[in-house]
Scaffold this motif. Structure first.
Motif, short mmCIF file in Angstrom:
data_model
loop_
_atom_site.label_atom_id
_atom_site.label_comp_id
_atom_site.label_asym_id
_atom_site.label_seq_id
_atom_site.Cartn_x
_atom_site.Cartn_y
_atom_site.Cartn_z
N GLN A 84 0.74 -1.12 0.30
CA GLN A 84 -0.05 -0.20 0.41
C GLN A 84 1.27 1.12 0.04
O GLN A 84 0.29 2.26 -0.82
N ARG A 143 -6.25 -0.27 -3.06
CA ARG A 143 -7.06 -0.18 -2.50
C ARG A 143 -7.54 -2.13 -2.33
O ARG A 143 -8.00 -2.26 -1.61
N LYS A 144 -6.84 -2.12 -3.34
CA LYS A 144 -6.88 -3.62 -3.75
C LYS A 144 -6.17 -4.43 -2.32
O LYS A 144 -6.56 -5.56 -1.91
N THR A 198 -5.73 -2.94 0.05
CA THR A 198 -5.65 -2.48 1.62
C THR A 198 -7.39 -3.27 1.70
O THR A 198 -7.65 -3.67 2.80
N ASP A 199 -7.94 -4.05 0.31
CA ASP A 199 -9.21 -4.67 0.67
C ASP A 199 -8.81 -6.48 1.54
O ASP A 199 -9.65 -6.83 2.66
N LEU A 200 -7.57 -6.59 0.81
CA LEU A 200 -7.22 -8.13 0.69
C LEU A 200 -6.19 -8.27 2.52
O LEU A 200 -6.69 -8.93 3.19
N SER A 201 -6.10 -6.84 3.23
CA SER A 201 -5.35 -6.60 3.93
C SER A 201 -6.16 -6.44 5.19
O SER A 201 -6.29 -7.05 6.40
N GLU A 202 -7.43 -6.03 5.09
CA GLU A 202 -8.92 -5.78 5.78
C GLU A 202 -9.24 -7.32 6.20
O GLU A 202 -9.55 -7.59 7.02
N GLN A 203 -9.71 -7.72 4.83
CA GLN A 203 -9.73 -9.33 4.87
C GLN A 203 -9.66 -10.26 5.57
O GLN A 203 -9.59 -11.61 6.77
#
Length: 223
Positions: free
Chosen positions: A68, A95-96, A98-103
């Motif tokens: 990121q 963003r991709k 970030t989304d993976l990290s949040e998942q």
């Protein structure tokens, strides 16, 4: 059935009913303790895998944080060069990541909840296991003591002992019979003749004379 559900089922099991239906209660207790031990090993192994998964996910999250940051730098560079399109594309890639990290963070949270639940299950199962082992040892000691008392009482008050002492009476009766036969053989023996009685007197006098001679010789040696 999950491993944690099975653990809770074992903890909540009605062991009294299981023992009532068991042909061999002692064997049933050993089986229950063995199953509890095996379940404890499985739960700990599952917890170890969960911890390992969490560590791997956190490493991945660390790498995604670097990704990121890299895309942020690239977006800033593109924007500084007037390439808004490239900056936007870089932010999309960020963003991709970030989304993976949040998942991954959400999954780590789920695993954390599972670990807390398993920790409680392990504590409860360990308590039950210690209690089961303690009661098993106490019951075994009581059973051994009771069996020893039974054997001792059988030795001094049992039918075998009574039978043995009744045989003593039979044996004593046989000894009395043998002694009676020996005494009976001397009954009715002819009396000693006058010559036999005088000969016995002479023999006794000869022994006495020899004894006096021995005493005299001994006194002479001592003087």
């Amino acid at each position: 059935m999950g491993i944690f559900s099975r653990t809770r089922d074992i903890i909540a099991a009605n062991m009294t009913d299981m023992l009532d239906r068991a042909e061999d209660p002692a064997k049933m207790i050993r089986m229950i303790i063995l199953e509890m031990e095996e379940t404890l090993v499985e739960v700990r192994a599952s917890a170890a895998r969960t911890i390992a998964d969490q560590k791997e996910m956190r490493r991945q999250m660390g790498k995604l944080a670097q990704v990121q940051d890299n895309w942020t730098e690239k977006a800033e560079l593109a924007l500084s060069k007037g390439r808004e399109d490239l900056a936007k594309a870089a932010l999309v890639e960020k963003r991709k990541a970030t989304d993976l990290s949040e998942q991954l963070a959400a999954e780590v949270g789920v695993l954390e909840d599972a670990l807390r639940a398993s920790e409680g299950d392990i504590a409860k199962l360990q308590t039950k296991l210690r209690e089961a082992r303690s009661r098993q040892n106490a019951i075994s000691a009581r059973l051994e003591s009771a069996n020893n008392r039974v054997r001792m009482r059988e030795m001094y008050a049992g039918q075998k002992t009574e039978d043995a002492f009744s045989r003593f009476e039979v044996l004593e009766r046989r000894v009395d019979w043998a002694e009676g036969r020996a005494d009976a053989m001397s009954l009715g023996a002819p009396p000693k003749s006058l010559e036999e009685e005088i000969a016995e007197l002479r023999s006794s006098d000869a022994v006495d004379a020899e004894l006096e001679a021995l005493k005299a010789r001994q006194q002479a040696r001592e003087s």
